[in-house]
Design a protein around this motif. Structure first.
Motif, PDB file in Angstrom:
ATOM      1  N   SER A   1       4.336  13.227  -7.850  1.00 22.47           N
ATOM      2  CA  SER A   1       3.345  13.931  -7.041  1.00 22.47           C
ATOM      3  C   SER A   1       4.017  14.467  -5.789  1.00 22.47           C
ATOM      4  O   SER A   1       5.073  13.983  -5.375  1.00 22.47           O
ATOM      5  CB  SER A   1       2.175  13.002  -6.679  1.00 22.47           C
ATOM      6  OG  SER A   1       2.602  11.923  -5.878  1.00 22.47           O
ATOM      7  N   ALA A   2       3.395  15.480  -5.202  1.00 24.26           N
ATOM      8  CA  ALA A   2       3.919  16.100  -3.990  1.00 24.26           C
ATOM      9  C   ALA A   2       2.788  16.824  -3.275  1.00 24.26           C
ATOM     10  O   ALA A   2       1.711  17.009  -3.831  1.00 24.26           O
ATOM     11  CB  ALA A   2       5.047  17.074  -4.344  1.00 24.26           C
TER      12      ALA A   2
ATOM     13  N   VAL B   1       5.360  13.449   4.919  1.00 19.67           N
ATOM     14  CA  VAL B   1       6.557  13.140   4.122  1.00 19.67           C
ATOM     15  C   VAL B   1       7.108  11.764   4.501  1.00 19.67           C
ATOM     16  O   VAL B   1       7.252  11.436   5.672  1.00 19.67           O
ATOM     17  CB  VAL B   1       7.627  14.239   4.297  1.00 19.67           C
ATOM     18  CG1 VAL B   1       8.966  13.799   3.720  1.00 19.67           C
ATOM     19  CG2 VAL B   1       7.175  15.537   3.629  1.00 19.67           C
ATOM     20  N   GLY B   2       7.354  10.948   3.462  1.00 19.21           N
ATOM     21  CA  GLY B   2       7.904   9.612   3.651  1.00 19.21           C
ATOM     22  C   GLY B   2       6.872   8.526   3.860  1.00 19.21           C
ATOM     23  O   GLY B   2       7.202   7.343   3.817  1.00 19.21           O
TER      24      GLY B   2
ATOM     25  N   SER C   1       1.058   1.630  -4.099  1.00 22.59           N
ATOM     26  CA  SER C   1       1.661   1.262  -2.811  1.00 22.59           C
ATOM     27  C   SER C   1       3.138   1.628  -2.716  1.00 22.59           C
ATOM     28  O   SER C   1       3.665   1.797  -1.621  1.00 22.59           O
ATOM     29  CB  SER C   1       1.479  -0.235  -2.553  1.00 22.59           C
ATOM     30  OG  SER C   1       2.151  -0.992  -3.558  1.00 22.59           O
ATOM     31  N   ASP C   2       3.819   1.771  -3.847  1.00 23.97           N
ATOM     32  CA  ASP C   2       5.253   2.088  -3.833  1.00 23.97           C
ATOM     33  C   ASP C   2       5.532   3.584  -3.666  1.00 23.97           C
ATOM     34  O   ASP C   2       6.665   3.978  -3.438  1.00 23.97           O
ATOM     35  CB  ASP C   2       5.920   1.594  -5.117  1.00 23.97           C
ATOM     36  CG  ASP C   2       5.378   2.276  -6.367  1.00 23.97           C
ATOM     37  OD1 ASP C   2       4.155   2.541  -6.431  1.00 23.97           O
ATOM     38  OD2 ASP C   2       6.158   2.542  -7.291  1.00 23.97           O
ATOM     39  N   LEU C   3       4.500   4.416  -3.773  1.00 29.11           N
ATOM     40  CA  LEU C   3       4.694   5.862  -3.689  1.00 29.11           C
ATOM     41  C   LEU C   3       4.903   6.289  -2.237  1.00 29.11           C
ATOM     42  O   LEU C   3       4.381   5.663  -1.322  1.00 29.11           O
ATOM     43  CB  LEU C   3       3.498   6.594  -4.291  1.00 29.11           C
ATOM     44  CG  LEU C   3       3.188   6.266  -5.749  1.00 29.11           C
ATOM     45  CD1 LEU C   3       1.979   7.052  -6.228  1.00 29.11           C
ATOM     46  CD2 LEU C   3       4.391   6.555  -6.626  1.00 29.11           C
ATOM     47  N   ARG C   4       5.662   7.365  -2.044  1.00 25.22           N
ATOM     48  CA  ARG C   4       5.900   7.936  -0.720  1.00 25.22           C
ATOM     49  C   ARG C   4       5.688   9.437  -0.789  1.00 25.22           C
ATOM     50  O   ARG C   4       6.129  10.088  -1.748  1.00 25.22           O
ATOM     51  CB  ARG C   4       7.315   7.631  -0.221  1.00 25.22           C
ATOM     52  CG  ARG C   4       7.586   6.149   0.018  1.00 25.22           C
ATOM     53  CD  ARG C   4       6.709   5.593   1.149  1.00 25.22           C
ATOM     54  NE  ARG C   4       6.827   4.166   1.334  1.00 25.22           N
ATOM     55  CZ  ARG C   4       6.001   3.256   0.821  1.00 25.22           C
ATOM     56  NH1 ARG C   4       4.997   3.627   0.021  1.00 25.22           N
ATOM     57  NH2 ARG C   4       6.152   1.976   1.075  1.00 25.22           N
ATOM     58  N   ALA C   5       5.046   9.973   0.225  1.00 25.81           N
ATOM     59  CA  ALA C   5       4.715  11.393   0.248  1.00 25.81           C
ATOM     60  C   ALA C   5       5.971  12.257   0.251  1.00 25.81           C
ATOM     61  O   ALA C   5       6.960  11.954   0.927  1.00 25.81           O
ATOM     62  CB  ALA C   5       3.860  11.712   1.473  1.00 25.81           C
TER      63      ALA C   5
END
Length: 163
Positions: A40-41, A48-49, A68-72
């Protein structure tokens, strides 16, 4: 040949990470995690981050999806070549993607709700400025659309296996 899916919203902290988490879960359950890649983005770099919004994480977790592990991240130019399907949450983000993408990649751009079978909405509303109920509704839409998208991914995997 893998199927590569990119979910896109504005900041990549609410809708698109929820969609990534739901679809990643469905793909894993279907045994397709070796042939379907998911990310995703956002169309903007505001977050970001950062981890997904706490409300998005709470609603997703309550339904068994850990995001929870995802980062923007922000959509990058190479994403238009790297992904087979680039699925926007709403018209504004679809329009931004159309402006960003090379013409040769416009066929990859669609609204995620195109795959929904239970809800009539064409788009997934941004819950960021609302309350927890808005996040619940968004997840209802995402689960519906991702279930329909899973059927497409299964067909593609079957076609590739047969080839």
């Amino acid at each position: 040949m893998n199927t590569r899916v990119l979910f896109v919203c504005m900041g990549n902290i609410c809708r698109s990470p929820m969609a990534e988490g739901v679809f990643r879960h469905l793909i894993r359950q279907a045994g397709l995690d070796e042939v379907v890649k998911v990310a995703s983005a956002g169309t903007h770099a505001f977050h970001v981050g950062e981890a997904p919004d706490k409300r998005a994480q709470a609603v997703a977790s309550k339904r068994g999806f850990d995001i929870s592990d995802l980062r923007a991240a922000r959509v990058k130019e190479k994403d238009f070549d790297d992904f087979d399907m680039i699925l926007a949450m709403d018209w504004d983000n679809l329009s931004l993607l159309q402006q960003m993408a090379p013409k040769r990649n416009h066929h990859k751009l669609q609204l995620l709700m195109r795959f929904a079978t239970e809800h009539e909405s064409a788009t997934i509303p941004d819950p960021y400025y609302g309350n927890a109920q808005g996040f619940e509704q968004v997840l209802d839409y995402i689960e519906d659309a991702c279930t329909g998208l899973l059927e497409v991914a299964k067909r593609r995997a079957t076609q590739v296996a047969a080839a």
